[in-house]
Design a protein around this motif. Structure first.
Motif, PDB file in Angstrom:
ATOM      1  N   UNK A   1     -12.314  26.186  88.822  1.00 26.62           N
ATOM      2  CA  UNK A   1     -13.712  26.005  88.513  1.00 26.62           C
ATOM      3  C   UNK A   1     -14.168  26.748  87.066  1.00 26.62           C
ATOM      4  N   UNK A   2     -13.402  27.821  86.740  1.00 30.65           N
ATOM      5  CA  UNK A   2     -13.919  28.655  85.573  1.00 30.65           C
ATOM      6  C   UNK A   2     -13.715  27.951  84.321  1.00 30.65           C
ATOM      7  N   UNK A   3     -14.730  28.230  83.382  1.00 35.64           N
ATOM      8  CA  UNK A   3     -14.445  27.780  82.077  1.00 35.64           C
ATOM      9  C   UNK A   3     -12.941  27.851  81.699  1.00 35.64           C
ATOM     10  N   UNK A   4     -12.702  26.438  80.944  1.00 33.92           N
ATOM     11  CA  UNK A   4     -11.290  26.186  80.621  1.00 33.92           C
ATOM     12  C   UNK A   4     -10.316  26.280  81.702  1.00 33.92           C
ATOM     13  N   UNK A   5     -10.793  26.231  83.225  1.00 31.90           N
ATOM     14  CA  UNK A   5      -9.919  26.025  84.440  1.00 31.90           C
ATOM     15  C   UNK A   5      -9.795  24.413  84.237  1.00 31.90           C
ATOM     16  N   UNK A   6      -9.044  24.190  85.367  1.00 30.33           N
ATOM     17  CA  UNK A   6      -8.402  22.509  85.576  1.00 30.33           C
ATOM     18  C   UNK A   6      -9.681  21.716  85.791  1.00 30.33           C
ATOM     19  N   UNK A   7     -10.622  22.011  86.633  1.00 27.92           N
ATOM     20  CA  UNK A   7     -11.798  20.949  87.002  1.00 27.92           C
ATOM     21  C   UNK A   7     -12.415  21.015  85.424  1.00 27.92           C
ATOM     22  N   UNK A   8     -12.656  21.983  84.839  1.00 23.55           N
ATOM     23  CA  UNK A   8     -13.601  22.136  83.578  1.00 23.55           C
ATOM     24  C   UNK A   8     -12.786  21.082  82.556  1.00 23.55           C
ATOM     25  N   UNK A   9     -11.606  21.064  82.384  1.00 20.28           N
ATOM     26  CA  UNK A   9     -10.847  20.388  81.448  1.00 20.28           C
ATOM     27  C   UNK A   9     -10.766  18.816  82.006  1.00 20.28           C
ATOM     28  N   UNK A  10     -10.977  18.433  83.248  1.00 19.41           N
ATOM     29  CA  UNK A  10     -10.848  17.132  83.616  1.00 19.41           C
ATOM     30  C   UNK A  10     -12.056  16.414  83.477  1.00 19.41           C
ATOM     31  N   UNK A  11     -13.247  17.421  83.604  1.00 20.68           N
ATOM     32  CA  UNK A  11     -14.583  16.608  83.310  1.00 20.68           C
ATOM     33  C   UNK A  11     -14.824  16.540  81.743  1.00 20.68           C
ATOM     34  N   UNK A  12     -14.090  17.453  81.103  1.00 22.58           N
ATOM     35  CA  UNK A  12     -14.398  17.149  79.599  1.00 22.58           C
ATOM     36  C   UNK A  12     -13.521  15.943  79.169  1.00 22.58           C
ATOM     37  N   UNK A  13     -12.359  15.922  79.559  1.00 17.08           N
ATOM     38  CA  UNK A  13     -11.476  14.599  79.212  1.00 17.08           C
ATOM     39  C   UNK A  13     -12.247  13.493  79.828  1.00 17.08           C
ATOM     40  N   UNK A  14     -12.770  13.497  81.100  1.00 17.74           N
ATOM     41  CA  UNK A  14     -13.265  12.256  81.537  1.00 17.74           C
ATOM     42  C   UNK A  14     -14.573  11.813  80.658  1.00 17.74           C
ATOM     43  N   UNK A  15     -15.304  12.502  80.232  1.00 21.99           N
ATOM     44  CA  UNK A  15     -16.294  12.175  79.287  1.00 21.99           C
ATOM     45  C   UNK A  15     -15.886  11.580  77.901  1.00 21.99           C
ATOM     46  N   UNK A  16     -14.615  12.260  77.302  1.00 19.70           N
ATOM     47  CA  UNK A  16     -13.996  11.750  76.170  1.00 19.70           C
ATOM     48  C   UNK A  16     -13.668  10.368  76.245  1.00 19.70           C
ATOM     49  N   UNK A  17     -12.867  10.195  77.397  1.00 22.36           N
ATOM     50  CA  UNK A  17     -12.245   9.061  77.717  1.00 22.36           C
ATOM     51  C   UNK A  17     -13.467   7.844  77.902  1.00 22.36           C
ATOM     52  N   UNK A  18     -14.233   7.940  78.681  1.00 27.19           N
ATOM     53  CA  UNK A  18     -15.320   7.093  78.584  1.00 27.19           C
ATOM     54  C   UNK A  18     -16.038   6.896  77.426  1.00 27.19           C
TER      55      UNK A  18
END
Length: 147
Positions: free
Chosen positions: A126-143
Motif C-alpha cells: 500500500x506504500x507509495x510505489x508499492x504494488x497496489x499504488x502501481x496497479x492503480x496508476x496503471x489502471x487509470x492510464x489504461x482506461x
C-alpha cells in the motif's frame, strides 16, 4: 505522470481505497461529483469488501467505463455490447500486465485472514510505489488510453 494519475494517487495517499481512487478520478472526468464517486466505490476495495475477488482498481475502472459508455435504456443493445466489450478489453490489458485481475491473485494476499493485512504492511503493497499504488496508476492510464 499525468494530471489524472496525480489526482488518483492523491486520493489513494489520502486514505481512500483503490476502487475509490480510480473511480473518483475517472468519474470526475465524466461529470460525477467527487463525494458521490467516493461513496459509490467505497465497498469495492480489497477485491470487493476485502474478499480478494476482482481488484478494486479494476472495479473502479469498470464502473467508469459503464458511466461513460453504459446503457440506461434496456433496449440499447449497442451501448450494452460496447460497455461489455470495453470492460473485457480492459480486463485483458490488466491480465497481460499483472497475470490476473483479482486482488488476491495480484497481491498474493488473503485479506479475509487476520494475517493478510499484516503481511500487506510488511510487503509495503500500500506504500507509495508499492504494488497496489502501481496497479492503480496503471489502471487509470489504461482506461484513459482506451477512451
Amino acid at each position: 505522470m499525468s494530471i489524472s494519475n496525480k489526482a488518483t494517487l492523491m486520493f489513494y495517499e489520502s486514505g481512500f481505497v483503490c476502487s475509490q481512487a480510480v473511480f473518483a478520478t475517472l468519474g470526475e472526468q465524466l461529470g460525477i461529483e467527487r463525494k458521490q464517486a467516493l461513496k459509490i466505490a467505497a465497498g469495492f476495495g480489497g477485491g470487493v469488501a476485502s474478499q480478494g475477488s476482482i481488484c478494486g482498481a479494476v472495479s473502479g475502472a469498470i464502473m467508469a467505463i459503464g458511466l461513460k459508455h453504459g446503457h440506461y435504456e434496456g433496449s440499447d443493445e449497442y451501448a450494452k455490447n460496447e460497455t461489455t466489450f470495453l470492460a473485457q478489453e480492459f480486463i485483458e490489458k490488466i491480465k497481460d500486465k499483472y497475470g490476473c485481475y483479482t486482488c488476491k491473485g495480484i497481491t498474493g494476499i488473503d485479506f479475509t485472514m487476520p494475517e493478510g493485512r499484516k503481511l500487506a504492511k510488511e510487503k509495503g503493497i500500500w506504500e507509495k510505489n508499492g504494488l497496489c499504488f502501481n496497479v492503480i496508476k496503471d489502471t487509470v492510464e489504461i482506461v484513459e488510453e482506451m477512451w
